[in-house]
Design a protein around this motif. Structure first.
Motif, PDB file in Angstrom:
ATOM      1  N   THR A  10       0.829  -1.211   0.000  1.00 64.97           N
ATOM      2  CA  THR A  10       0.000   0.000   0.000  1.00 64.97           C
ATOM      3  C   THR A  10       0.867   1.266   0.000  1.00 64.97           C
ATOM      4  N   LEU A  11       1.354   1.641  -1.175  1.00 62.88           N
ATOM      5  CA  LEU A  11       2.170   2.845  -1.334  1.00 62.88           C
ATOM      6  C   LEU A  11       1.286   4.084  -1.328  1.00 62.88           C
ATOM      7  N   SER A  12       1.876   5.227  -0.999  1.00 65.68           N
ATOM      8  CA  SER A  12       1.137   6.496  -1.053  1.00 65.68           C
ATOM      9  C   SER A  12       0.952   6.925  -2.498  1.00 65.68           C
ATOM     10  N   ALA A  13      -0.065   7.755  -2.746  1.00 68.33           N
ATOM     11  CA  ALA A  13      -0.341   8.217  -4.102  1.00 68.33           C
ATOM     12  C   ALA A  13       0.834   9.007  -4.672  1.00 68.33           C
ATOM     13  N   LYS A  14       1.481   9.838  -3.833  1.00 67.47           N
ATOM     14  CA  LYS A  14       2.605  10.651  -4.305  1.00 67.47           C
ATOM     15  C   LYS A  14       3.794   9.788  -4.693  1.00 67.47           C
ATOM     16  N   SER A  15       4.095   8.766  -3.884  1.00 65.53           N
ATOM     17  CA  SER A  15       5.231   7.905  -4.212  1.00 65.53           C
ATOM     18  C   SER A  15       4.967   7.122  -5.494  1.00 65.53           C
ATOM     19  N   ARG A  16       3.729   6.680  -5.694  1.00 66.98           N
ATOM     20  CA  ARG A  16       3.398   5.978  -6.932  1.00 66.98           C
ATOM     21  C   ARG A  16       3.563   6.895  -8.133  1.00 66.98           C
ATOM     22  N   LEU A  17       3.100   8.140  -7.998  1.00 72.84           N
ATOM     23  CA  LEU A  17       3.179   9.076  -9.112  1.00 72.84           C
ATOM     24  C   LEU A  17       4.629   9.393  -9.465  1.00 72.84           C
ATOM     25  N   VAL A  18       5.477   9.597  -8.461  1.00 75.49           N
ATOM     26  CA  VAL A  18       6.891   9.890  -8.709  1.00 75.49           C
ATOM     27  C   VAL A  18       7.551   8.723  -9.443  1.00 75.49           C
ATOM     28  N   MET A  19       7.284   7.497  -8.994  1.00 76.59           N
ATOM     29  CA  MET A  19       7.868   6.328  -9.647  1.00 76.59           C
ATOM     30  C   MET A  19       7.333   6.162 -11.073  1.00 76.59           C
ATOM     31  N   GLN A  20       6.055   6.427 -11.266  1.00 75.32           N
ATOM     32  CA  GLN A  20       5.477   6.321 -12.608  1.00 75.32           C
ATOM     33  C   GLN A  20       6.123   7.319 -13.568  1.00 75.32           C
ATOM     34  N   LEU A  21       6.312   8.540 -13.110  1.00 77.67           N
ATOM     35  CA  LEU A  21       6.948   9.551 -13.952  1.00 77.67           C
ATOM     36  C   LEU A  21       8.378   9.165 -14.285  1.00 77.67           C
ATOM     37  N   GLY A  22       9.087   8.577 -13.318  1.00 78.25           N
ATOM     38  CA  GLY A  22      10.457   8.142 -13.566  1.00 78.25           C
ATOM     39  C   GLY A  22      10.530   7.045 -14.602  1.00 78.25           C
ATOM     40  N   VAL A  23       9.656   6.062 -14.508  1.00 76.29           N
ATOM     41  CA  VAL A  23       9.651   4.967 -15.483  1.00 76.29           C
ATOM     42  C   VAL A  23       9.224   5.469 -16.860  1.00 76.29           C
ATOM     43  N   ALA A  24       8.227   6.346 -16.908  1.00 70.32           N
ATOM     44  CA  ALA A  24       7.787   6.896 -18.196  1.00 70.32           C
ATOM     45  C   ALA A  24       8.903   7.701 -18.858  1.00 70.32           C
ATOM     46  N   THR A  25       9.685   8.410 -18.052  1.00 73.13           N
ATOM     47  CA  THR A  25      10.821   9.152 -18.603  1.00 73.13           C
ATOM     48  C   THR A  25      11.848   8.200 -19.192  1.00 73.13           C
ATOM     49  N   MET A  26      12.104   7.086 -18.516  1.00 76.21           N
ATOM     50  CA  MET A  26      13.022   6.083 -19.036  1.00 76.21           C
ATOM     51  C   MET A  26      12.523   5.530 -20.374  1.00 76.21           C
ATOM     52  N   ALA A  27      11.207   5.241 -20.452  1.00 74.92           N
ATOM     53  CA  ALA A  27      10.635   4.740 -21.698  1.00 74.92           C
ATOM     54  C   ALA A  27      10.787   5.766 -22.812  1.00 74.92           C
ATOM     55  N   TRP A  28      10.646   7.040 -22.471  1.00 71.98           N
ATOM     56  CA  TRP A  28      10.823   8.110 -23.465  1.00 71.98           C
ATOM     57  C   TRP A  28      12.240   8.102 -24.025  1.00 71.98           C
ATOM     58  N   THR A  29      13.244   7.880 -23.156  1.00 70.38           N
ATOM     59  CA  THR A  29      14.634   7.832 -23.627  1.00 70.38           C
ATOM     60  C   THR A  29      14.884   6.626 -24.522  1.00 70.38           C
ATOM     61  N   MET A  30      14.055   5.587 -24.422  1.00 76.72           N
ATOM     62  CA  MET A  30      14.209   4.383 -25.234  1.00 76.72           C
ATOM     63  C   MET A  30      13.411   4.461 -26.526  1.00 76.72           C
ATOM     64  N   GLY A  31      12.822   5.616 -26.815  1.00 75.74           N
ATOM     65  CA  GLY A  31      12.137   5.805 -28.090  1.00 75.74           C
ATOM     66  C   GLY A  31      10.632   5.749 -28.026  1.00 75.74           C
ATOM     67  N   VAL A  32      10.069   5.483 -26.835  1.00 84.66           N
ATOM     68  CA  VAL A  32       8.613   5.477 -26.685  1.00 84.66           C
ATOM     69  C   VAL A  32       8.195   6.913 -26.431  1.00 84.66           C
ATOM     70  N   ARG A  33       8.065   7.678 -27.498  1.00 82.60           N
ATOM     71  CA  ARG A  33       7.832   9.115 -27.336  1.00 82.60           C
ATOM     72  C   ARG A  33       6.899   9.647 -28.413  1.00 82.60           C
ATOM     73  N   ILE A  34       6.131  10.656 -28.042  1.00 81.83           N
ATOM     74  CA  ILE A  34       5.297  11.395 -28.985  1.00 81.83           C
ATOM     75  C   ILE A  34       6.106  12.604 -29.426  1.00 81.83           C
ATOM     76  N   GLU A  35       6.493  12.620 -30.686  1.00 83.67           N
ATOM     77  CA  GLU A  35       7.402  13.666 -31.176  1.00 83.67           C
ATOM     78  C   GLU A  35       6.699  14.727 -32.005  1.00 83.67           C
ATOM     79  N   PHE A  36       5.495  14.409 -32.496  1.00 86.29           N
ATOM     80  CA  PHE A  36       4.795  15.394 -33.323  1.00 86.29           C
ATOM     81  C   PHE A  36       3.305  15.110 -33.300  1.00 86.29           C
ATOM     82  N   PHE A  37       2.555  16.104 -33.681  1.00 84.48           N
ATOM     83  CA  PHE A  37       1.120  15.973 -33.886  1.00 84.48           C
ATOM     84  C   PHE A  37       0.810  16.345 -35.326  1.00 84.48           C
ATOM     85  N   THR A  38      -0.193  15.714 -35.892  1.00 85.52           N
ATOM     86  CA  THR A  38      -0.713  16.149 -37.180  1.00 85.52           C
ATOM     87  C   THR A  38      -2.127  16.656 -36.944  1.00 85.52           C
TER      88      THR A  38
END
Length: 372
Positions: free
Chosen positions: A102-130
């Motif tokens: 049972t983690l706190s909401a803030k700790s979950r959010l911080v970890m989620q943002l960190g993992v999403a940032t890692m995925a972005w560095t690996m090419g999982v990124r939105i680079e443009f809109f049409t």
């Protein structure tokens, strides 16, 4: 070799075999979800089913990889697959830790943002809109790529988690969305995303064998986080990266049900001065429960709604027979709405009858005493 079919079947079989094992382990270890006023189940339920979904999807991907199913993909696409897979693994771990400790909401959010940032560095990124009707239609996000990608990945992950409130709801929504993404990705020549979608669809739909009402086991935050992040990742690497207006719209359309439900609830919480992560009973499935529908009817209705928006996405993308699917889905949704409306009207009539009985005048206690 039909690698996508292999991924789907293997994931489903692994989930079917491992879920009873996970259930036994959960019961012995005491990791169960206890009933409370905010939840609709009335008995303790094992909440570790996400382990089976994760194992099924990962086993399917590894088998396809060892069989050479990634060999025809260019290196960037293979790298993106592992970016989504590794990110999904870490999101699963975050959710599993929450299930166990049972983690706190803030700790979950911080970890989620960190993992999403890692995925972005690996090419999982939105680079443009049409954007339609605007010239130039292709808008490069530049430095905005990171925050936009984080909002999509983290937001979609939590949106799927928020839908996990009734037996089979999150698994069914995710399974239907994954199948639609599989079809559209294949049609738009995005085989990397299609393999991920096939494995995810097999895992999610296989889990319904034990999770559909009446459920034998819950997926927990681990399973919901894994499904949500992987769906969001598939949308990024398979659809948004395609330089067409249609492709950019597709993931938002396919996942419109959890997106709109979560957006409405979060906006409502913020307007009331509450935390966006505060638990309440304002989601669509809660409102339908209050209207008098049964769990199973609500889940089937939301399935029909999810299939409907998915079929519109396929028709919009030009998938063969997409318009036929859209017509069939529309008829199913109309029928589901009609059945739901009948049930609501019947429930209200029953409530009025019960209230009228309670409004009957009570006998005078003094007179009763005198008669004795």
């Amino acid at each position: 070799m039909p690698y996508h079919l292999v991924a789907f079947v293997v994931a489903a079989l692994v989930v079917l075999v491992t879920t009873p094992i996970v259930k036994k382990i959960g019961l012995k270890s005491g990791y169960v979800d206890l009933p409370n006023p905010r939840k609709v189940h009335s008995r303790p339920m094992v909440r570790l089913g996400g382990i089976s979904i994760f194992l099924g999807s990962l086993t399917a991907l590894m088998l396809v990889w060892f069989a050479g199913g990634f060999g025809y993909l260019p290196p960037p696409s293979e790298y993106e697959i592992w970016g989504v897979t590794f990110g999904g693994l870490l999101f699963f771990v975050i959710g599993l830790l929450d299930d166990l400790f049972t983690l706190s909401a803030k700790s979950r959010l911080v970890m989620q943002l960190g993992v999403a940032t890692m995925a972005w560095t690996m090419g999982v990124r939105i680079e443009f809109f049409t954007v339609p009707f605007i010239e130039p239609s292709l808008i490069n996000l530049g430095l905005w790529s990171l925050p936009v990608t984080l909002v999509w990945l983290v937001g979609m992950t939590n949106a799927i988690n928020f839908t996990d409130g009734l037996d089979g709801l999150a698994a069914g929504i995710s399974g239907i969305a994954a199948v639609v993404m599989l079809i559209t990705s294949l049609f738009m020549n995005q085989p990397a995303a299609a393999i991920l979608a096939a494995a995810l669809a097999g895992g999610a739909l296989g889990f319904l064998r034990y999770n559909f009402n009446p459920a034998q086991i819950f997926m927990g935050d681990g399973g919901a986080y894994f499904l949500g992040f992987t769906l969001a990742g598939i949308g990024v690497i398979g659809l948004v990266k395609t330089v067409t207006t249609v492709a950019v719209v597709l993931p938002f359309l396919i996942l419109a049900v959890p997106i709109l439900d979560t957006s409405t609830v979060v906006a409502n919480r913020l307007l009331r001065g509450q935390s966006p992560f505060a638990a309440d009973k304002r989601h669509l499935h809660h409102r339908l429960l209050d209207a008098g529908l049964s769990q199973r009817r609500i889940v089937l209705f939301i399935y029909a709604l999810t299939f409907w928006v998915g079929s519109i996405a396929m028709a919009y993308a030009g998938v063969p027979w997409g318009k036929v699917y859209a017509v069939i889905a529309t008829l199913l949704l109309v029928y589901a709405c009609w059945q739901a409306l009948k049930r609501v009207v019947r429930s209200k009539k029953q409530l009025k009858i019960e209230l009228s009985k309670t409004d009957q005048p009570l006998s005078d206690p003094v007179s009763d005493q005198d008669s004795l």
